[in-house]
Design a protein around this motif. Sequence first.
Motif, PDB file in Angstrom:
ATOM      1  N   TYR A 210      45.137  48.693  18.604  1.00  0.00           N
ATOM      2  CA  TYR A 210      43.633  49.090  18.033  1.00  0.00           C
ATOM      3  C   TYR A 210      43.248  48.127  17.027  1.00  0.00           C
ATOM      4  O   TYR A 210      44.134  47.811  15.973  1.00  0.00           O
ATOM      5  CB  TYR A 210      43.733  50.520  17.462  1.00  0.00           C
ATOM      6  CG  TYR A 210      43.977  51.446  18.635  1.00  0.00           C
ATOM      7  CD1 TYR A 210      42.922  52.339  19.297  1.00  0.00           C
ATOM      8  CD2 TYR A 210      45.252  51.687  19.008  1.00  0.00           C
ATOM      9  CE1 TYR A 210      43.229  53.378  20.200  1.00  0.00           C
ATOM     10  CE2 TYR A 210      45.600  52.717  20.131  1.00  0.00           C
ATOM     11  CZ  TYR A 210      44.674  53.493  20.644  1.00  0.00           C
ATOM     12  OH  TYR A 210      44.542  54.019  21.933  1.00  0.00           O
ATOM     13  N   THR A 211      41.994  47.735  16.961  1.00  0.00           N
ATOM     14  CA  THR A 211      41.503  46.779  15.824  1.00  0.00           C
ATOM     15  C   THR A 211      40.322  47.480  15.386  1.00  0.00           C
ATOM     16  O   THR A 211      39.516  47.923  16.051  1.00  0.00           O
ATOM     17  CB  THR A 211      41.167  45.255  16.485  1.00  0.00           C
ATOM     18  OG1 THR A 211      40.343  45.403  17.425  1.00  0.00           O
ATOM     19  CG2 THR A 211      42.643  44.627  16.793  1.00  0.00           C
ATOM     20  N   TRP A 212      39.883  47.140  14.108  1.00  0.00           N
ATOM     21  CA  TRP A 212      38.531  47.351  13.503  1.00  0.00           C
ATOM     22  C   TRP A 212      38.411  46.614  12.205  1.00  0.00           C
ATOM     23  O   TRP A 212      39.272  46.168  11.761  1.00  0.00           O
ATOM     24  CB  TRP A 212      38.485  48.947  13.277  1.00  0.00           C
ATOM     25  CG  TRP A 212      39.320  49.218  12.041  1.00  0.00           C
ATOM     26  CD1 TRP A 212      38.563  49.673  10.885  1.00  0.00           C
ATOM     27  CD2 TRP A 212      40.570  50.017  11.976  1.00  0.00           C
ATOM     28  NE1 TRP A 212      39.726  50.121  10.011  1.00  0.00           N
ATOM     29  CE2 TRP A 212      40.648  50.320  10.660  1.00  0.00           C
ATOM     30  CE3 TRP A 212      41.438  49.955  13.011  1.00  0.00           C
ATOM     31  CZ2 TRP A 212      42.089  50.872  10.303  1.00  0.00           C
ATOM     32  CZ3 TRP A 212      42.606  50.615  12.621  1.00  0.00           C
ATOM     33  CH2 TRP A 212      42.954  50.983  11.410  1.00  0.00           C
ATOM     34  N   GLY A 213      37.147  46.459  11.956  1.00  0.00           N
ATOM     35  CA  GLY A 213      36.967  45.745  10.704  1.00  0.00           C
ATOM     36  C   GLY A 213      35.707  44.480  10.981  1.00  0.00           C
ATOM     37  O   GLY A 213      35.213  44.642  11.931  1.00  0.00           O
ATOM     38  N   SER A 214      35.876  43.459  10.231  1.00  0.00           N
ATOM     39  CA  SER A 214      34.934  42.332  10.579  1.00  0.00           C
ATOM     40  C   SER A 214      35.287  41.513  11.900  1.00  0.00           C
ATOM     41  O   SER A 214      36.709  41.158  12.033  1.00  0.00           O
ATOM     42  CB  SER A 214      34.890  41.290   9.166  1.00  0.00           C
ATOM     43  OG  SER A 214      34.234  40.167   9.570  1.00  0.00           O
ATOM     44  N   ASN A 215      34.227  41.225  12.558  1.00  0.00           N
ATOM     45  CA  ASN A 215      34.714  40.454  13.577  1.00  0.00           C
ATOM     46  C   ASN A 215      33.993  39.143  13.816  1.00  0.00           C
ATOM     47  O   ASN A 215      33.720  38.382  14.852  1.00  0.00           O
ATOM     48  CB  ASN A 215      34.292  41.387  15.034  1.00  0.00           C
ATOM     49  CG  ASN A 215      34.833  40.602  16.460  1.00  0.00           C
ATOM     50  OD1 ASN A 215      36.063  40.281  16.615  1.00  0.00           O
ATOM     51  ND2 ASN A 215      33.919  40.524  17.410  1.00  0.00           N
ATOM     52  N   TRP A 216      33.637  38.638  12.521  1.00  0.00           N
ATOM     53  CA  TRP A 216      32.913  37.373  12.394  1.00  0.00           C
ATOM     54  C   TRP A 216      33.471  36.247  13.068  1.00  0.00           C
ATOM     55  O   TRP A 216      32.704  35.247  13.218  1.00  0.00           O
ATOM     56  CB  TRP A 216      32.613  37.341  10.969  1.00  0.00           C
ATOM     57  CG  TRP A 216      31.419  38.004  10.568  1.00  0.00           C
ATOM     58  CD1 TRP A 216      31.773  39.449   9.944  1.00  0.00           C
ATOM     59  CD2 TRP A 216      30.203  38.152  10.650  1.00  0.00           C
ATOM     60  NE1 TRP A 216      30.693  39.973   9.572  1.00  0.00           N
ATOM     61  CE2 TRP A 216      29.554  39.219  10.028  1.00  0.00           C
ATOM     62  CE3 TRP A 216      29.155  37.099  11.073  1.00  0.00           C
ATOM     63  CZ2 TRP A 216      28.216  39.664   9.995  1.00  0.00           C
ATOM     64  CZ3 TRP A 216      28.003  37.530  11.019  1.00  0.00           C
ATOM     65  CH2 TRP A 216      27.542  38.455  10.731  1.00  0.00           C
ATOM     66  N   LYS A 217      34.842  35.991  13.178  1.00  0.00           N
ATOM     67  CA  LYS A 217      35.353  35.029  14.001  1.00  0.00           C
ATOM     68  C   LYS A 217      35.734  35.498  15.342  1.00  0.00           C
ATOM     69  O   LYS A 217      36.702  34.566  15.849  1.00  0.00           O
ATOM     70  CB  LYS A 217      36.300  34.423  12.980  1.00  0.00           C
ATOM     71  CG  LYS A 217      35.728  33.852  11.559  1.00  0.00           C
ATOM     72  CD  LYS A 217      35.133  32.686  11.724  1.00  0.00           C
ATOM     73  CE  LYS A 217      34.417  32.234  10.517  1.00  0.00           C
ATOM     74  NZ  LYS A 217      33.863  30.964  10.334  1.00  0.00           N
ATOM     75  N   GLY A 218      35.719  36.626  15.751  1.00  0.00           N
ATOM     76  CA  GLY A 218      36.179  36.946  16.823  1.00  0.00           C
ATOM     77  C   GLY A 218      37.653  37.607  16.775  1.00  0.00           C
ATOM     78  O   GLY A 218      38.610  37.869  17.616  1.00  0.00           O
ATOM     79  N   GLN A 219      38.216  37.699  15.399  1.00  0.00           N
ATOM     80  CA  GLN A 219      39.643  38.325  15.145  1.00  0.00           C
ATOM     81  C   GLN A 219      40.082  39.594  15.937  1.00  0.00           C
ATOM     82  O   GLN A 219      41.132  40.005  15.837  1.00  0.00           O
ATOM     83  CB  GLN A 219      39.842  38.080  13.568  1.00  0.00           C
ATOM     84  CG  GLN A 219      39.086  38.980  12.943  1.00  0.00           C
ATOM     85  CD  GLN A 219      37.632  38.301  12.366  1.00  0.00           C
ATOM     86  OE1 GLN A 219      37.097  37.566  13.147  1.00  0.00           O
ATOM     87  NE2 GLN A 219      37.442  38.566  11.119  1.00  0.00           N
ATOM     88  N   LEU A 220      38.942  40.481  16.092  1.00  0.00           N
ATOM     89  CA  LEU A 220      39.270  41.727  16.604  1.00  0.00           C
ATOM     90  C   LEU A 220      39.824  41.972  18.050  1.00  0.00           C
ATOM     91  O   LEU A 220      40.422  42.745  18.711  1.00  0.00           O
ATOM     92  CB  LEU A 220      38.188  42.630  16.539  1.00  0.00           C
ATOM     93  CG  LEU A 220      37.532  42.998  15.124  1.00  0.00           C
ATOM     94  CD1 LEU A 220      36.458  43.939  15.071  1.00  0.00           C
ATOM     95  CD2 LEU A 220      38.723  43.538  14.293  1.00  0.00           C
ATOM     96  N   GLY A 221      39.441  40.618  18.994  1.00  0.00           N
ATOM     97  CA  GLY A 221      39.838  40.498  20.353  1.00  0.00           C
ATOM     98  C   GLY A 221      38.983  41.281  21.303  1.00  0.00           C
ATOM     99  O   GLY A 221      39.406  41.533  22.320  1.00  0.00           O
TER     100      GLY A 221
END
Length: 120
Positions: free
Chosen positions: A84-95
């Motif tokens: 599970y991921t959450w937070g900033s996705n400004w560079k696509g880091q959440l997948g």
Amino acid sequence: MTAARFAEPKQLMQFRYPDTGALVTTGKYYTALVTMSNKVFIWGQGGDSLPEEKTYFTQNGLLARQVGAGTSHVVVLTRDKKVYTWGSNWKGQLGMGEDFVSEDFNKPFTLQVQHVEELD
């Protein structure tokens, strides 16, 4: 507001036996922790200065096993080997794919990967 700095370590009184911290990691401005009872706590930027449970996991019957942190995002591996991921996705880091780049997410998102053994 000026940030407090401490010359010596301070004990987090919220985590006492039997629900002590099992694994802790830090992002740039926050800290994430998984307890012995598999709960996730976050504190710092974007939240409280005191540990606050990320209740999404307990409300959905999910047991956290590991936690990882980036500059402004969090990754949790559960006991059933889901990520599970959450937070900033400004560079696509959440997948989450290209459709969601440049967005922030406060609610954990389940990645479509299977049988992850550990975060590294």
